[in-house]
Design a protein around this motif. Structure first.
Motif, short mmCIF file in Angstrom:
data_model
loop_
_atom_site.label_atom_id
_atom_site.label_comp_id
_atom_site.label_asym_id
_atom_site.label_seq_id
_atom_site.Cartn_x
_atom_site.Cartn_y
_atom_site.Cartn_z
N ARG A 135 -7.54 4.18 -1.57
CA ARG A 135 -7.46 3.05 -0.64
C ARG A 135 -7.88 3.46 0.76
O ARG A 135 -8.47 2.68 1.50
N LYS A 136 -7.55 4.70 1.13
CA LYS A 136 -7.95 5.20 2.44
C LYS A 136 -9.47 5.29 2.52
O LYS A 136 -10.07 4.91 3.54
N GLU B 121 -12.25 4.91 -5.45
CA GLU B 121 -11.42 4.10 -4.58
C GLU B 121 -10.17 3.58 -5.30
O GLU B 121 -9.23 3.14 -4.65
N THR C 57 0.83 -1.20 0.00
CA THR C 57 0.00 0.00 0.00
C THR C 57 0.86 1.24 0.00
O THR C 57 1.87 1.31 0.69
N SER D 27 -4.37 5.76 8.41
CA SER D 27 -3.46 4.64 8.17
C SER D 27 -3.98 3.45 8.97
O SER D 27 -4.55 3.61 10.05
N ASP D 28 -3.77 2.26 8.44
CA ASP D 28 -4.20 1.05 9.15
C ASP D 28 -3.50 0.93 10.49
O ASP D 28 -4.11 0.54 11.49
N GLU E 247 -14.97 0.42 4.69
CA GLU E 247 -15.07 -0.95 5.18
C GLU E 247 -15.12 -1.00 6.70
O GLU E 247 -15.89 -1.78 7.28
N LEU E 248 -14.32 -0.16 7.36
CA LEU E 248 -14.34 -0.12 8.83
C LEU E 248 -15.68 0.38 9.36
O LEU E 248 -16.11 0.00 10.45
N SER F 270 -11.58 3.52 0.82
CA SER F 270 -12.06 2.14 0.85
C SER F 270 -11.94 1.54 2.25
O SER F 270 -12.88 0.91 2.75
N ARG F 271 -10.80 1.73 2.91
CA ARG F 271 -10.60 1.16 4.24
C ARG F 271 -11.54 1.77 5.26
O ARG F 271 -12.11 1.06 6.08
#
Length: 139
Positions: free
Chosen positions: A12-13, A43, A5, A71-72, A19-20, A15-16
């Motif tokens: 992507r951020k 996304e 990533t 960030s994850d 999803e969260l 998307s994450r």
């Protein structure tokens, strides 16, 4: 950060975070007034203009800064720290709730407050009727 990533990939951020938040692309699309295909394209985008990002952040229920800086690792650290400080350590989450007031006392307080408001309303209506009667007598 994993090698797969890129930290600057805003899509992507999005998307994450989506999803969260347990939100499907269709739900985000509906909140933004667009199609699921558009969300999919967003996304996959590395960059998105700030105006569009503001709309997306609002639909996701986060600030623009949180969206840009997501960030994850930060999310994992947040939840780990929350768990470490929760005091439950191995028990079911949320089972240590303590009620510091009697719900019946709160109900009685609400009833008394409503009673006082009603009495003030009745008095205001009586005052209005008295005022109107006085005006009619003066004519």
């Amino acid at each position: 950060m994993s090698a797969f990533t890129k930290p600057s990939h805003i899509g992507r951020k999005i998307s994450r975070i989506r999803e969260l938040r347990d939100m499907k692309q269709e739900a985000l699309a509906q909140a933004l007034g667009t199609s699921q295909q558009t969300i999919s394209a967003l996304e996959n985008s590395e960059e998105i203009d700030d105006e569009k990002l503001k709309q997306i952040a609002k639909a996701l229920g986060v600030s623009l800064e949180a969206l840009k800086n997501f960030s994850d690792e930060a999310a994992i650290n947040f939840f780990n720290n929350f768990y470490d400080n929760s005091g439950s350590h191995g028990t079911n989450f949320g089972t240590n709730n303590v009620c510091n007031f009697n719900p019946l006392d709160k109900l009685v307080e609400a009833y008394e407050e409503n009673k006082k408001l009603y009495e003030r309303l009745v008095q205001a209506e009586k005052d209005k009727v008295e005022y109107l009667e006085k005006i009619l007598k003066d004519k």
